[in-house]
Design a protein around this motif. Structure first.
Motif: not given
Length: 123
Positions: A13-15, A69-74
């Motif tokens: 959520x923070x991301x 980060x978003x890409x790594x975390x799907x």
């Protein structure tokens, strides 16, 4: 410990929140820099413009890092809707769709906090 993919974590959520707010902050900085240029012959205004540009420059690598980060975390932002009340974001985390809404007052407070973190120069 296994994480339920349907539930986004507080970090997720923070991301998403940072990914949503940083472009708004960039827009505000650009607007304010343009307004201050009217008084560019005044030394104090030039100093403020210089500082705002440093802040602006510091945001781009941070935004790039968040995208990675978003890409790594799907994770992916699907839709962002701004209106007079605030902002509504629809996003996907590990295949599951989530939503959040932020009122204008909270957006303003979050942006002020982000600026205060950067006080004293680029991050």
């Amino acid at each position: 410990m296994s994480v339920n993919p349907r539930i986004e974590s507080e970090e997720d959520v923070q991301i998403i929140k940072e990914y949503t707010l940083l472009p708004i902050l960039l827009d505000m900085l650009a607007r304010d820099i343009e307004e201050l240029k009217i008084n560019k012959d005044k030394i104090v205004y030039n100093h403020i413009i210089f500082y705002l540009r440093e802040v602006e420059t510091s945001i781009y690598p941070e935004l790039q890092s968040i995208k990675s980060k978003m890409k790594r975390r799907d994770m992916k932002v699907l839709n962002t809707d701004m209106n007079a009340l605030g902002i509504h974001v629809e996003y996907k985390v590990r295949g599951y769709i989530h939503h959040f809404t932020m009122l204008r007052s909270l957006i303003k407070a979050e942006l002020m906090t982000a600026l205060m973190k950067r006080r004293g120069g680029a991050r």
